[in-house]
Design a protein around this motif. Structure first.
Motif, short mmCIF file in Angstrom:
data_model
loop_
_atom_site.label_atom_id
_atom_site.label_comp_id
_atom_site.label_asym_id
_atom_site.label_seq_id
_atom_site.Cartn_x
_atom_site.Cartn_y
_atom_site.Cartn_z
N PRO A 1 0.74 -1.47 -0.19
CA PRO A 1 0.67 -0.01 0.14
C PRO A 1 1.33 1.17 0.10
O PRO A 1 0.63 2.22 -0.62
N LYS A 2 2.37 1.22 0.36
CA LYS A 2 3.02 2.12 1.36
C LYS A 2 3.41 2.49 -0.56
O LYS A 2 3.62 4.03 -1.51
N MET A 3 3.70 1.68 -0.85
CA MET A 3 4.19 2.14 -2.94
C MET A 3 3.05 2.46 -3.73
O MET A 3 3.78 2.88 -4.52
N MET A 4 1.67 1.87 -3.22
CA MET A 4 0.85 2.85 -4.25
C MET A 4 0.37 3.87 -4.03
O MET A 4 -0.21 4.59 -4.47
N GLU A 5 0.45 4.26 -2.98
CA GLU A 5 0.71 5.95 -2.49
C GLU A 5 1.86 6.79 -3.36
O GLU A 5 0.86 7.74 -3.56
N ASN A 6 3.22 6.10 -3.52
CA ASN A 6 3.58 7.45 -4.54
C ASN A 6 3.52 7.09 -6.63
O ASN A 6 3.51 6.40 -7.06
N LYS A 7 2.20 8.14 -6.54
CA LYS A 7 1.83 7.45 -7.88
C LYS A 7 2.74 8.05 -8.82
O LYS A 7 2.78 7.36 -9.42
N VAL A 8 4.42 8.84 -8.07
CA VAL A 8 5.01 9.09 -9.08
C VAL A 8 5.70 7.98 -9.94
O VAL A 8 6.29 7.60 -10.65
N PHE A 9 6.43 7.12 -8.47
CA PHE A 9 7.72 5.67 -9.03
C PHE A 9 6.66 4.65 -9.40
O PHE A 9 7.15 4.02 -10.21
N MET A 10 4.86 5.06 -9.62
CA MET A 10 4.01 3.77 -9.85
C MET A 10 4.44 3.76 -11.61
O MET A 10 4.28 3.54 -12.47
N SER A 11 3.77 5.84 -11.93
CA SER A 11 4.11 5.90 -13.33
C SER A 11 5.77 5.54 -13.74
O SER A 11 5.80 5.25 -14.98
N PHE A 12 7.06 5.71 -13.10
CA PHE A 12 7.65 5.75 -13.16
C PHE A 12 7.69 4.30 -13.51
O PHE A 12 8.63 3.36 -14.59
N THR A 13 7.59 3.22 -12.60
CA THR A 13 7.65 1.89 -13.41
C THR A 13 6.99 1.21 -14.78
O THR A 13 7.83 0.44 -14.76
N LEU B 1 11.50 10.40 -5.88
CA LEU B 1 12.23 9.94 -4.47
C LEU B 1 11.27 12.02 -3.85
O LEU B 1 11.93 12.21 -2.94
N LEU B 2 11.60 12.39 -4.90
CA LEU B 2 11.87 14.01 -4.16
C LEU B 2 10.14 14.67 -4.83
O LEU B 2 10.41 15.72 -4.37
N ASP B 3 9.48 14.15 -4.66
CA ASP B 3 7.90 13.76 -5.04
C ASP B 3 7.28 15.55 -5.12
O ASP B 3 7.27 16.10 -4.93
N PRO B 4 8.00 15.43 -6.78
CA PRO B 4 7.56 15.89 -7.73
C PRO B 4 6.22 16.22 -7.99
O PRO B 4 4.98 14.55 -7.69
N SER B 5 5.64 16.66 -8.98
CA SER B 5 4.13 16.87 -9.29
C SER B 5 3.75 15.83 -10.08
O SER B 5 4.47 15.03 -11.00
N PRO B 6 2.86 15.02 -9.66
CA PRO B 6 2.67 13.40 -11.07
C PRO B 6 2.21 13.54 -11.97
O PRO B 6 2.75 12.95 -12.87
N THR B 7 2.21 14.85 -12.54
CA THR B 7 1.33 14.95 -13.68
C THR B 7 2.88 15.33 -14.48
O THR B 7 3.00 14.88 -15.10
N VAL B 8 3.59 16.61 -13.85
CA VAL B 8 4.64 16.84 -14.50
C VAL B 8 6.03 15.28 -14.69
O VAL B 8 6.37 15.01 -15.74
#
Length: 153
Positions: free
Chosen positions: A6-18, A92-99
């Motif tokens: 669940p923690k990993m799923m919270e990071n939308k940016v990392f999921m998009s990157f994946t 990991l830098l917490d960028p905007s998910p859209t950007v």
């Protein structure tokens, strides 16, 4: 099948990157398979034992079409591997998910177009434009990583 935590799923940016990274790695596998198929079709083998198995030592040779596939694959390794590092740290830098998604998408599409242009020998400058466009998000991510980490050097 193990579900992401669940923690990993919270990071939308990392999921998009994946997602985009997996697409790119699958693309690299496809290029490797195409290379093997071209080798078989052109009877141009890199190892004598493969040539012997497929008709004789005369097929232990280079072929321009096989070399084109190999160059496309090599170019992928030179560019996709750094993207994997940059994208992971950038996530990991917490960028905007859209950007972030735009960064990943541009890189992914640029690399796919680059490969198509390489393998199909599309008219210049298609391949070099695709290459250059795909570099832009990498430079952007690298700059953002450096700015975020500079205080710690």
């Amino acid at each position: 099948q193990a579900a992401p935590s669940p923690k990993m799923m919270e990071n939308k940016v990392f999921m998009s990157f994946t997602f985009y990274s997996t697409i790119l790695i699958l693309k690299m596998y496809v290029v490797a398979i195409i290379t093997g198929q071209v080798r078989l079709r052109k009877k141009a083998f890199a190892n004598p034992e493969d040539a012997l198995r497929n008709g004789g030592l005369q097929y232990y040779r280079e072929d321009p079409d096989v070399e084109r596939c190999r160059r496309a694959h090599h170019n992928d390794m030179e560019n996709i591997f750094p993207f994997l590092f940059l994208g992971a740290i950038y996530s990991l830098l917490d960028p905007s998910p859209t950007v972030a998604r735009i960064h990943f998408f541009i890189f992914c599409v640029g690399r796919i177009i680059h490969t198509i242009a390489y393998l199909l020998q599309l008219k210049a400058p298609t391949r070099s434009v695709a290459y250059s466009v795909a570099q832009l998000p990498c430079f952007s991510m690298a700059l953002q990583i450096l700015l975020a980490t500079a205080p710690y050097w």
